[in-house]
Scaffold this motif. Structure first.
Motif, PDB file in Angstrom:
ATOM      1  N   SER A 131     -35.506  23.825 -29.121  1.00 29.69           N
ATOM      2  CA  SER A 131     -34.836  23.059 -28.362  1.00 29.69           C
ATOM      3  C   SER A 131     -33.821  21.993 -29.963  1.00 29.69           C
ATOM      4  O   SER A 131     -34.685  21.666 -29.820  1.00 29.69           O
ATOM      5  N   ILE A 135     -31.900  19.476 -25.291  1.00 27.34           N
ATOM      6  CA  ILE A 135     -33.067  19.706 -24.688  1.00 27.34           C
ATOM      7  C   ILE A 135     -32.757  19.197 -23.457  1.00 27.34           C
ATOM      8  O   ILE A 135     -33.539  20.533 -22.858  1.00 27.34           O
ATOM      9  N   PRO A 136     -31.303  18.686 -23.008  1.00 26.11           N
ATOM     10  CA  PRO A 136     -31.130  18.568 -20.709  1.00 26.11           C
ATOM     11  C   PRO A 136     -31.391  20.261 -20.647  1.00 26.11           C
ATOM     12  O   PRO A 136     -32.177  20.315 -19.651  1.00 26.11           O
ATOM     13  N   GLU A 137     -30.470  20.755 -21.360  1.00 29.33           N
ATOM     14  CA  GLU A 137     -30.291  22.255 -20.893  1.00 29.33           C
ATOM     15  C   GLU A 137     -31.135  23.081 -20.936  1.00 29.33           C
ATOM     16  O   GLU A 137     -31.585  24.720 -19.771  1.00 29.33           O
ATOM     17  N   THR A 138     -32.296  22.309 -22.174  1.00 26.27           N
ATOM     18  CA  THR A 138     -32.317  23.568 -21.972  1.00 26.27           C
ATOM     19  C   THR A 138     -34.422  23.435 -21.033  1.00 26.27           C
ATOM     20  O   THR A 138     -34.704  24.397 -20.672  1.00 26.27           O
ATOM     21  N   ILE A 139     -34.226  22.596 -20.867  1.00 18.78           N
ATOM     22  CA  ILE A 139     -35.605  22.356 -19.313  1.00 18.78           C
ATOM     23  C   ILE A 139     -35.242  22.461 -18.704  1.00 18.78           C
ATOM     24  O   ILE A 139     -35.838  22.986 -17.437  1.00 18.78           O
ATOM     25  N   GLU A 140     -34.090  22.717 -18.421  1.00 16.56           N
ATOM     26  CA  GLU A 140     -33.162  22.461 -17.178  1.00 16.56           C
ATOM     27  C   GLU A 140     -33.049  24.498 -16.473  1.00 16.56           C
ATOM     28  O   GLU A 140     -33.573  24.627 -15.196  1.00 16.56           O
ATOM     29  N   ARG A 143     -36.899  24.865 -15.654  1.00 19.88           N
ATOM     30  CA  ARG A 143     -36.874  24.336 -14.285  1.00 19.88           C
ATOM     31  C   ARG A 143     -37.066  26.187 -13.494  1.00 19.88           C
ATOM     32  O   ARG A 143     -37.459  25.207 -12.624  1.00 19.88           O
ATOM     33  N   ARG A 162     -34.405   9.421 -25.827  1.00 16.55           N
ATOM     34  CA  ARG A 162     -34.323   9.630 -24.742  1.00 16.55           C
ATOM     35  C   ARG A 162     -34.073  12.165 -24.311  1.00 16.55           C
ATOM     36  O   ARG A 162     -35.012  12.060 -22.923  1.00 16.55           O
ATOM     37  N   ASP A 163     -33.883  12.084 -25.791  1.00 16.63           N
ATOM     38  CA  ASP A 163     -34.643  13.588 -25.783  1.00 16.63           C
ATOM     39  C   ASP A 163     -36.378  13.670 -25.257  1.00 16.63           C
ATOM     40  O   ASP A 163     -37.011  14.214 -24.500  1.00 16.63           O
ATOM     41  N   ALA A 166     -37.237  12.812 -21.505  1.00 13.78           N
ATOM     42  CA  ALA A 166     -37.193  13.903 -20.738  1.00 13.78           C
ATOM     43  C   ALA A 166     -37.990  15.528 -20.878  1.00 13.78           C
ATOM     44  O   ALA A 166     -38.654  15.621 -19.743  1.00 13.78           O
ATOM     45  N   PHE A 170     -41.027  15.813 -18.100  1.00 15.77           N
ATOM     46  CA  PHE A 170     -40.901  17.271 -17.518  1.00 15.77           C
ATOM     47  C   PHE A 170     -42.497  17.834 -18.012  1.00 15.77           C
ATOM     48  O   PHE A 170     -43.371  18.498 -16.924  1.00 15.77           O
TER      49      PHE A 170
END
Ligand SMILES: [Zn+2]
Length: 261
Positions: A131, A135-140, A143, A162-163, A166, A170
């Motif tokens: 990623s 990162i946020p899109e990947t975690i979403e 999830r 921030r990454d 996150a 997670f």
């Protein structure tokens, strides 16, 4: 030590893989995981693993930057499903999202990632995540599967604070490469300090990202894992053996690796 992420099938290594594996073992790197980046490369990784039983292990996956090359995603994922039952395959991936490059388009990357996450739901294998700037899109997307976070390893951390926060929130594992030895990457090395020892992974991502001072001089190889370990240990004020032992425990548990051959 265990190199949790390398590409023994790639040019520069593949032609002399026997020497590369022998040199790694001489340097104390007794196990390595050769990561698949497409169906054909995953087959190649399995073949390398068969040559070095108990030393080299393989994964099966489609790298986001190769998602445009596999043709029909459903067919390619079906191929990964067949490969995933091989004894040498210890994880799925690398899979994920890479917004650093604009090719292939994000829609193509997302389709390949989604199909592989569905495969992950159907198997019990852990998942190696690539990623970059996503990162946020990947975690979403992870999830949404509801799978436990500790089945995921975010390899080659090079992101922002921030990454890191996150990924820590997670609950996934986080891998560090020779980037931490680069003079221009102080922020990545600092980020490593905040990763709990039981979620920290060592890797080379060879043939890329050769650690300093060999950077640009030679191709990266699993034998350089100890450099990453030494840098991370030094920052934490730990003996390198202590940090390496903790990371080895993490890697053995995550990939389900047998004891060293
Ligand atoms: Zn990789």
């Amino acid at each position: 030590m265990i190199d949790t992420h390398c590409h023994l099938t790639y040019p520069g290594i593949a032609e002399r893989v026997g020497d590369v594996v022998a040199d790694a073992r001489a340097a104390g790197v007794d196990r390595m995981v050769s990561i698949g980046t497409g169906p054909a490369d995953s087959v190649a990784a399995i073949q390398v693993a068969r040559r070095f039983p108990g030393v080299v292990f393989a994964t099966a996956g489609i790298h986001p930057l190769h998602a445009g090359e596999v043709g029909d995603v459903a067919a390619a994922t079906a191929e990964l499903r067949l490969l995933s039952v091989a004894e040498e395959v210890v994880a799925l991936g690398e899979m994920g999202l890479d917004a650093h490059h604009d090719r292939p388009p994000m829609a193509v990357q997302r389709a390949a990632f989604a199909a592989q996450l569905t495969l992950a739901e159907e198997t019990a294998l852990p998942v190696v995540i690539h990623s970059r700037e996503a990162i946020p899109e990947t975690i979403e997307m992870i999830r949404a599967t509801g799978l436990p976070a500790d089945r995921f390893l975010f390899h080659c951390f090079s992101g922002t604070v921030r990454d890191l926060d996150a990924i820590l929130a997670f609950g996934a594992g986080i891998g560090f490469t020779g980037i931490v030895t680069f003079p221009g990457a102080a922020a990545v090395a600092e980020a490593s300090d905040r990763v709990p020892l039981d979620r920290l992974f060592l890797e080379t991502d060879s043939p890329y990202l050769t650690p300093a001072p060999h950077r640009k001089v030679r191709i990266n190889e699993p034998k350089y894992v100890p450099r990453v370990a030494a840098l991370l240990a030094g920052r934490r004020g730990l003996a390198v053996e202590a940090l390496a032992a903790a990371c080895d425990r993490n890697a053995s548990r995550f990939y389900g690796l047998p004891e060293p051959a």
